[in-house]
Design a protein around this motif. Structure first.
Motif, PDB file in Angstrom:
ATOM      1  N   SER A  66       0.814  -1.225   0.000  1.00 38.30           N
ATOM      2  CA  SER A  66       0.000   0.000   0.000  1.00 38.30           C
ATOM      3  C   SER A  66       0.846   1.272   0.000  1.00 38.30           C
ATOM      4  CB  SER A  66      -0.948   0.006   1.194  1.00 38.30           C
ATOM      5  OG  SER A  66      -0.201  -0.060   2.389  1.00 38.30           O
ATOM      6  N   SER A  67       2.137   1.159   0.304  1.00 33.67           N
ATOM      7  CA  SER A  67       2.995   2.340   0.311  1.00 33.67           C
ATOM      8  C   SER A  67       3.472   2.724  -1.094  1.00 33.67           C
ATOM      9  CB  SER A  67       4.198   2.125   1.227  1.00 33.67           C
ATOM     10  OG  SER A  67       5.029   1.109   0.703  1.00 33.67           O
ATOM     11  N   ILE A  68       3.209   1.873  -2.064  1.00 33.79           N
ATOM     12  CA  ILE A  68       3.620   2.145  -3.452  1.00 33.79           C
ATOM     13  C   ILE A  68       2.392   2.543  -4.259  1.00 33.79           C
ATOM     14  CG2 ILE A  68       4.541   1.110  -5.557  1.00 33.79           C
ATOM     15  CD1 ILE A  68       6.328  -0.600  -3.814  1.00 33.79           C
ATOM     16  N   SER A  69       2.459   3.708  -4.881  1.00 35.46           N
ATOM     17  CA  SER A  69       1.317   4.184  -5.662  1.00 35.46           C
ATOM     18  C   SER A  69       1.484   3.913  -7.154  1.00 35.46           C
ATOM     19  CB  SER A  69       1.101   5.680  -5.431  1.00 35.46           C
ATOM     20  OG  SER A  69       2.259   6.386  -5.817  1.00 35.46           O
ATOM     21  N   SER A  70       2.668   3.552  -7.590  1.00 33.04           N
ATOM     22  CA  SER A  70       2.933   3.326  -9.011  1.00 33.04           C
ATOM     23  C   SER A  70       2.306   2.017  -9.492  1.00 33.04           C
ATOM     24  CB  SER A  70       4.441   3.279  -9.262  1.00 33.04           C
ATOM     25  OG  SER A  70       4.711   2.826 -10.563  1.00 33.04           O
ATOM     26  N   GLU A  71       1.418   2.104 -10.466  1.00 37.60           N
ATOM     27  CA  GLU A  71       0.809   0.912 -11.039  1.00 37.60           C
ATOM     28  C   GLU A  71       1.839   0.090 -11.807  1.00 37.60           C
ATOM     29  OE1 GLU A  71      -2.221  -0.487 -10.612  1.00 37.60           O
ATOM     30  OE2 GLU A  71      -2.430   1.045  -9.070  1.00 37.60           O
ATOM     31  N   ILE A  72       2.850   0.745 -12.342  1.00 37.30           N
ATOM     32  CA  ILE A  72       3.910   0.028 -13.067  1.00 37.30           C
ATOM     33  C   ILE A  72       4.640  -0.918 -12.113  1.00 37.30           C
ATOM     34  CG2 ILE A  72       6.114   0.289 -14.279  1.00 37.30           C
ATOM     35  CD1 ILE A  72       4.978   2.935 -15.421  1.00 37.30           C
TER      36      ILE A  72
END
Length: 76
Positions: free
Chosen positions: A24-30
């Motif tokens: 959840s701390s990563i917002s990048s969809e890549i």
């Protein structure tokens, strides 16, 4: 009475490892869609509270201990 959890994968299953799938701390969809083909080399029993499997990433030969939530059967 002890209950053993049923594992979804077994030794020699080919899976896709998605290291950032549930982060959840990563917002990048890549980053969340990064997927590496791997093979299950060890299934841990319930005594191991941290990991469910040990895998080998096929492209790099890297060994990783992982939880079931970061593995899928088919690549997105």
């Amino acid at each position: 009475m002890l209950f053993m959890s049923v594992k979804k994968f077994k030794i020699d299953d080919i899976v896709f490892y998605q290291p950032f799938k549930n982060d959840s701390s990563i917002s990048s969809e890549i980053l969340k869609n990064i997927s590496k083909k791997a093979v299950i080399i060890k299934v841990y029993d319930d005594k191991n509270k941290f990991y469910d499997y040990e895998i080998c990433v096929l492209d790099t030969g890297e060994f990783k201990k992982v939880v079931e939530q970061v593995l899928i059967l088919e690549e997105n």
